[in-house]
Design an enzyme around this catalytic site. Structure first.
Site, PDB file in Angstrom:
ATOM      1  N   ASP A   1      15.478 -10.693  18.331  1.00 43.78           N
ATOM      2  CA  ASP A   1      15.768 -10.353  19.734  1.00 43.78           C
ATOM      3  C   ASP A   1      17.031  -9.520  19.923  1.00 43.78           C
ATOM      4  O   ASP A   1      17.075  -8.679  20.800  1.00 43.78           O
ATOM      5  CB  ASP A   1      15.887 -11.651  20.553  1.00 43.78           C
ATOM      6  CG  ASP A   1      15.842 -11.418  22.057  1.00 43.78           C
ATOM      7  OD1 ASP A   1      14.943 -10.686  22.517  1.00 43.78           O
ATOM      8  OD2 ASP A   1      16.697 -11.967  22.774  1.00 43.78           O
TER       9      ASP A   1
ATOM     10  N   ARG B   1       5.099  -1.367  26.595  1.00 40.08           N
ATOM     11  CA  ARG B   1       3.695  -1.504  26.987  1.00 40.08           C
ATOM     12  C   ARG B   1       3.289  -0.278  27.789  1.00 40.08           C
ATOM     13  O   ARG B   1       3.628  -0.165  28.961  1.00 40.08           O
ATOM     14  CB  ARG B   1       3.503  -2.758  27.849  1.00 40.08           C
ATOM     15  CG  ARG B   1       3.597  -4.042  27.072  1.00 40.08           C
ATOM     16  CD  ARG B   1       3.399  -5.243  27.980  1.00 40.08           C
ATOM     17  NE  ARG B   1       3.616  -6.456  27.207  1.00 40.08           N
ATOM     18  CZ  ARG B   1       2.630  -7.187  26.670  1.00 40.08           C
ATOM     19  NH1 ARG B   1       1.365  -6.865  26.879  1.00 40.08           N
ATOM     20  NH2 ARG B   1       2.917  -8.251  25.946  1.00 40.08           N
TER      21      ARG B   1
ATOM     22  N   ASN C   1       5.374 -17.458  30.641  1.00 39.86           N
ATOM     23  CA  ASN C   1       6.662 -17.273  29.969  1.00 39.86           C
ATOM     24  C   ASN C   1       7.127 -18.577  29.315  1.00 39.86           C
ATOM     25  O   ASN C   1       8.316 -18.809  29.148  1.00 39.86           O
ATOM     26  CB  ASN C   1       7.724 -16.762  30.953  1.00 39.86           C
ATOM     27  CG  ASN C   1       8.981 -16.274  30.243  1.00 39.86           C
ATOM     28  OD1 ASN C   1       8.896 -15.666  29.170  1.00 39.86           O
ATOM     29  ND2 ASN C   1      10.143 -16.549  30.809  1.00 39.86           N
TER      30      ASN C   1
ATOM     31  N   ALA D   1       8.943  -9.762  25.944  1.00 37.09           N
ATOM     32  CA  ALA D   1       7.508 -10.047  25.866  1.00 37.09           C
ATOM     33  C   ALA D   1       6.675  -8.806  25.537  1.00 37.09           C
ATOM     34  O   ALA D   1       5.561  -8.637  26.009  1.00 37.09           O
ATOM     35  CB  ALA D   1       7.003 -10.731  27.139  1.00 37.09           C
TER      36      ALA D   1
ATOM     37  N   LYS E   1      21.658 -13.555  26.117  1.00 34.66           N
ATOM     38  CA  LYS E   1      21.657 -12.301  26.876  1.00 34.66           C
ATOM     39  C   LYS E   1      23.033 -12.004  27.490  1.00 34.66           C
ATOM     40  O   LYS E   1      23.482 -10.858  27.497  1.00 34.66           O
ATOM     41  CB  LYS E   1      20.611 -12.361  27.987  1.00 34.66           C
ATOM     42  CG  LYS E   1      19.208 -12.682  27.507  1.00 34.66           C
ATOM     43  CD  LYS E   1      18.719 -11.689  26.502  1.00 34.66           C
ATOM     44  CE  LYS E   1      17.255 -11.932  26.174  1.00 34.66           C
ATOM     45  NZ  LYS E   1      16.740 -10.945  25.219  1.00 34.66           N
TER      46      LYS E   1
ATOM     47  N   GLU F   1      -1.600  -5.521  11.543  1.00 31.07           N
ATOM     48  CA  GLU F   1      -2.013  -4.125  11.296  1.00 31.07           C
ATOM     49  C   GLU F   1      -0.879  -3.147  11.596  1.00 31.07           C
ATOM     50  O   GLU F   1      -0.924  -1.992  11.172  1.00 31.07           O
ATOM     51  CB  GLU F   1      -3.245  -3.767  12.132  1.00 31.07           C
ATOM     52  CG  GLU F   1      -4.475  -4.650  11.888  1.00 31.07           C
ATOM     53  CD  GLU F   1      -5.143  -4.409  10.536  1.00 31.07           C
ATOM     54  OE1 GLU F   1      -4.575  -3.658   9.705  1.00 31.07           O
ATOM     55  OE2 GLU F   1      -6.230  -4.974  10.324  1.00 31.07           O
TER      56      GLU F   1
ATOM     57  N   GLY G   1       6.581  -7.736  22.049  1.00 31.82           N
ATOM     58  CA  GLY G   1       6.232  -7.751  20.635  1.00 31.82           C
ATOM     59  C   GLY G   1       7.351  -7.798  19.615  1.00 31.82           C
ATOM     60  O   GLY G   1       7.087  -7.598  18.425  1.00 31.82           O
ATOM     61  N   LYS G   2       8.607  -8.082  20.017  1.00 35.42           N
ATOM     62  CA  LYS G   2       9.690  -8.123  19.032  1.00 35.42           C
ATOM     63  C   LYS G   2       9.510  -9.276  18.042  1.00 35.42           C
ATOM     64  O   LYS G   2       9.561  -9.074  16.829  1.00 35.42           O
ATOM     65  CB  LYS G   2      11.061  -8.271  19.724  1.00 35.42           C
ATOM     66  CG  LYS G   2      11.518  -7.028  20.466  1.00 35.42           C
ATOM     67  CD  LYS G   2      12.910  -7.197  21.061  1.00 35.42           C
ATOM     68  CE  LYS G   2      12.999  -8.354  22.019  1.00 35.42           C
ATOM     69  NZ  LYS G   2      12.089  -8.291  23.173  1.00 35.42           N
TER      70      LYS G   2
HETATM   71  P1  GDP Z   1       9.071 -10.390  22.490  1.00 38.78           P
HETATM   72  O1  GDP Z   1       9.310 -11.158  23.741  1.00 38.78           O
HETATM   73  O2  GDP Z   1       9.460  -8.946  22.604  1.00 38.78           O
HETATM   74  O3  GDP Z   1       9.652 -11.069  21.308  1.00 38.78           O
HETATM   75  O4  GDP Z   1       7.480 -10.355  22.304  1.00 38.78           O
HETATM   76  P2  GDP Z   1       6.513 -11.317  21.439  1.00 38.78           P
HETATM   77  O5  GDP Z   1       6.481 -10.906  20.009  1.00 38.78           O
HETATM   78  O6  GDP Z   1       6.836 -12.733  21.730  1.00 38.78           O
HETATM   79  O7  GDP Z   1       5.121 -10.941  22.090  1.00 38.78           O
HETATM   80  C1  GDP Z   1       4.913 -11.041  23.483  1.00 38.78           C
HETATM   81  C2  GDP Z   1       3.441 -11.020  23.752  1.00 38.78           C
HETATM   82  O8  GDP Z   1       2.870  -9.791  23.280  1.00 38.78           O
HETATM   83  C3  GDP Z   1       2.696 -12.148  23.044  1.00 38.78           C
HETATM   84  O9  GDP Z   1       1.688 -12.660  23.890  1.00 38.78           O
HETATM   85  C4  GDP Z   1       2.085 -11.457  21.850  1.00 38.78           C
HETATM   86  O10 GDP Z   1       0.919 -12.090  21.414  1.00 38.78           O
HETATM   87  C5  GDP Z   1       1.833 -10.032  22.352  1.00 38.78           C
HETATM   88  N1  GDP Z   1       1.908  -9.038  21.251  1.00 38.78           N
HETATM   89  C6  GDP Z   1       2.873  -8.954  20.303  1.00 38.78           C
HETATM   90  N2  GDP Z   1       2.593  -7.965  19.404  1.00 38.78           N
HETATM   91  C7  GDP Z   1       1.417  -7.416  19.804  1.00 38.78           C
HETATM   92  C8  GDP Z   1       0.600  -6.339  19.292  1.00 38.78           C
HETATM   93  O11 GDP Z   1       0.882  -5.712  18.274  1.00 38.78           O
HETATM   94  N3  GDP Z   1      -0.541  -6.051  20.002  1.00 38.78           N
HETATM   95  C9  GDP Z   1      -0.882  -6.738  21.143  1.00 38.78           C
HETATM   96  N4  GDP Z   1      -1.994  -6.386  21.768  1.00 38.78           N
HETATM   97  N5  GDP Z   1      -0.137  -7.753  21.636  1.00 38.78           N
HETATM   98  C10 GDP Z   1       1.000  -8.083  20.987  1.00 38.78           C
HETATM   99  P1  PGA Z   2      12.267 -11.884  24.494  1.00 36.15           P
HETATM  100  O1  PGA Z   2      13.579 -12.755  24.820  1.00 36.15           O
HETATM  101  O2  PGA Z   2      12.795 -10.502  24.478  1.00 36.15           O
HETATM  102  O3  PGA Z   2      11.864 -12.441  23.178  1.00 36.15           O
HETATM  103  O4  PGA Z   2      11.219 -12.052  25.553  1.00 36.15           O
HETATM  104  C1  PGA Z   2      13.899 -13.340  25.998  1.00 36.15           C
HETATM  105  C2  PGA Z   2      14.155 -12.355  27.120  1.00 36.15           C
HETATM  106  O5  PGA Z   2      14.334 -11.151  26.866  1.00 36.15           O
HETATM  107  O6  PGA Z   2      14.186 -12.824  28.265  1.00 36.15           O
HETATM  108 MN    MN Z   3      14.833 -10.578  24.703  1.00 38.37          MN
HETATM  109 MN    MN Z   4      10.925 -12.713  21.325  1.00 40.37          MN
END
Ligand code: GDP
Ligand code: PGA
Ligand code: MN
Ligand code: MN
Length: 588
Positions: A281, A401, A368, A253, A210, A496, A255-256
């Site tokens: 990310d 979200r 987290n 967190a 970051k 989906e 969905g990436k």
């Molecule tokens: P990132 O931190 O942006 O990379 O997010 P993650 O892919 O790790 O997802 C963070 C949280 O969101 C996890 O608990 C996932 O299970 C949930 N999540 C990711 N994609 C989806 C989705 O399409 N639908 C729902 N309801 N939850 C999701």
């Molecule tokens: P995330 O990465 O986006 O996968 O949650 C770590 C962060 O942004 O703190």
């Molecule tokens: Mn991040």
């Molecule tokens: Mn991530």
């Protein structure tokens, strides 16, 4: 910053300076070798920094338990230190550089006494790519060294590139005493310098991620004509073998990692669709000679959210985690396997703090809790992740979200509208940063915690890409997180989401006409592939409906938000907001 030169003189001088200030017992230059990594792991198993996991089910994988007060990014302690406060902008906490250096150097004084100081040369991006950038992190945490080894191209090849280029980002890190009162993450963009103390958590301590690849890099990108973004990069291959690359910005967190590793649902798989993971990310994108935006993933690994990662949601991530992974703040089963909520199997006996699991103490794994793993272990890892020129983008997606109002998907009218859609992004806060969870806030381009300069200037920079000769990606907005009256997700999400990517690609190819609304183009009835989808038609209608009254309020709120940036906010963006507002009024 040196722009040329062929010696490591500047680096050794800085390392000596830091050693004089922090007074470590020993200084170790990291070479990034397997032997070095194995040695660090053996050392941490002895000190208790790492705990062994079941070596049969999870070969060479370990658990790290952080201090319970050190489990996420700390936005209120993260500072951007530019000469002028206005250049950091209302989106950042600011301190004058001289004051900031004085404050944090006092904390670094003697901070490494009794510890080893590691010098970590690293490269963000493919080692031979002109788009890649190098840095050196100095740290007293072997856990940080091990994570940097997984997350970056670290060691000898990076040092050789630094020696050739003579320029690098300086990152100084110490876990200090882990007291949140003496914790700061400071950025000095004009000096290409980062100083971080008092936290071992990924986003605060793995400075390549970051701090360098987003906060410092976004500042450099602005001056050099490119973009450093909080985006995944995914490749979608259709049955004819054409590959489309999409970058998507969702807040932490949101969905990436899941979208980047998406496994298409059965119908798509049978038809021959494939999805490839380039990054999960961070995305650096640069205009190519052809006018398209070309993207690289500066990272070499994933620092992913563990909870919610299960065989039904993200089987690719689970396969990736089969060996050589570091787990942070997860729970453990009786036979020593890592466990978290949503994994779908196993029973936790020890919680993330190492206590016997008791539901009365909350979740077994910290919300987290994270995994660190090499990107190459992912079954959908795209070989073109190593391409020096990157991959060409067909679309950029924004999302967050949003439990209400925001449709499943819509497309911006053009680039300027897309910049507004990104700037206006809102999302509920998550456990990735300390503070309240589930509070809706504006998080422009998912960069609120990461943009190293004034958002108003950042939006102007984004707008500047709209110029003759550019073949810019289309811009979309998605929302996987709409909830019904009972608080349940209305859209099944995960695999989906392929149906939505499919519609985007048809839009790019001119094969889906869409339905125009004041906020953008949504799928026309029948355009979204719903074959085999378990969602009632009424829910689908609701997911693609535009609630004009609700959006009028939303556009007013966006106007107030943009006005908060005063005179610096580009007129073009304000005009764009007004255009959408008027279109909504006319539709009422
Ligand atoms: P990132 O931190 O942006 O990379 O997010 P993650 O892919 O790790 O997802 C963070 C949280 O969101 C996890 O608990 C996932 O299970 C949930 N999540 C990711 N994609 C989806 C989705 O399409 N639908 C729902 N309801 N939850 C999701
Ligand atoms: P995330 O990465 O986006 O996968 O949650 C770590 C962060 O942004 O703190
Ligand atoms: Mn991040
Ligand atoms: Mn991530």
């Amino acid at each position: 910053m040196q722009s040329h030169g062929s010696s490591l003189e500047a680096l050794t001088r800085w390392v000596d300076e830091v050693a004089r200030l922090t007074q470590p017992d020993e200084v170790v230059w990291c070479d990034g070798s397997d032997a070095e990594y194995a040695g660090l792991v053996a050392h941490m198993l002895k000190t208790g920094d790492l705990h062994p996991l079941n070596a049969t089910t999870h070969p060479r994988s370990y658990l790290h338990r952080s201090h319970p007060s050190d489990v996420a990014r700390v936005e209120h302690l993260t500072l951007v230190c530019t000469a002028e406060r206005e250049d950091a902008g209302p989106n950042n906490h600011w301190m004058a550089p001289a004051d900031a250096h004085a404050k944090i150097d006092a904390l670094f004084d003697g901070a490494m006494r009794g510890r080893t100081m590691y010098v970590i040369p690293y490269c963000m991006g493919p080692i031979d790519s002109p788009i890649s950038r190098c840095g050196v992190e100095i740290t007293d945490s072997p856990y940080v060294v091990a994570n940097m080894r997984i997350m970056t191209r670290m060691g000898a090849p990076a040092l050789a590139r630094i020696e050739r280029e003579g320029r690098f980002v300086k990152g100084l890190h110490s876990i200090g005493d882990l007291d949140p009162e003496r914790r700061f993450i400071m950025h000095f963009p004009d000096e290409l310098t980062i100083k971080s103390i008092g936290s071992g958590y990924g986003g605060n301590a793995l400075l390549g991620k970051k701090c360098h690849a987003l906060r410092i890099a976004s500042h450099q990108a602005r001056h050099e004509g490119w973009l450093a973004e909080h985006m995944l990069i995914v490749g979608i291959e259709n049955p004819q073998g054409d590959k489309y690359y999409i970058a998507a910005a969702f807040p932490s967190a949101c969905g990436k990692t899941n979208l980047a590793m998406l496994i298409p649902t059965e119908g798509y798989r049978r038809a021959g669709w494939k999805v490839w993971t380039v990054g999960d990310d961070i995305c650096w994108m640069t205009p190519g000679a052809d006018g398209r935006l070309w993207a690289i993933n500066p990272e070499a690994g994933y620092f992913g959210v563990a909870p919610g990662t299960g065989a039904d949601t993200n089987p690719s991530a689970l396969a990736t985690l089969g060996h050589d992974a570091i787990f942070t703040n997860v729970a453990v089963t009786a036979d020593g396997q890592p466990w978290w909520e949503g994994l779908g199997e196993g029973t936790p006996v020890t919680d993330w703090q190492g206590r016997p699991y008791d539901p009365a103490n909350g979740p077994a794994a910290h919300p987290n809790s994270r995994f660190t793993v090499s990107a190459r272990q992912c079954p959908s890892w795209a070989p073109e992740s190593e391409d020096a020129q990157g991959v060409p983008l067909s679309a950029i997606v924004f999302g967050g979200r949003r439990p209400s109002l925001v449709p499943l998907v819509f497309e911006a009218k053009d680039w300027a509208h897309g910049v507004l859609v990104g700037a206006a992004m809102g999302s509920e806060t998550t456990a990735a940063a300390t503070g309240a969870v589930g509070v809706l806030r504006r998080d422009s381009m998912a960069m609120k915690p990461f943009c190293g300069y004034n958002f108003a200037d950042y939006f102007a920079h984004w707008l500047s890409f709209d110029r003759p000769g550019m073949k810019l990606p289309r811009i979309f907005h998605v929302n996987w997180f709409r909830k019904d009256a009972d608080g349940r997700f209305m859209w099944p999400g995960y695999g989906e989401n392929m149906r939505v990517l499919d519609w985007m690609i048809r839009r790019v190819e001119g094969l889906a006409r869409g339905h125009e609304t004041p906020i953008g183009t949504v799928p026309a009835p029948g355009e979204l592939n719903v074959e085999g989808l378990d969602v009632p038609p009424a829910t689908l209608d609701e997911l693609t409906r535009v609630d004009v009254d609700g959006w009028i309020d939303e556009l007013n709120a966006i106007g107030t938000y943009l006005d908060g940036y005063g005179e610096r906010m580009p007129e073009r963006l304000k005009a764009e907001r007004l255009r959408v507002s008027r279109a909504l009024d006319a539709a009422q």
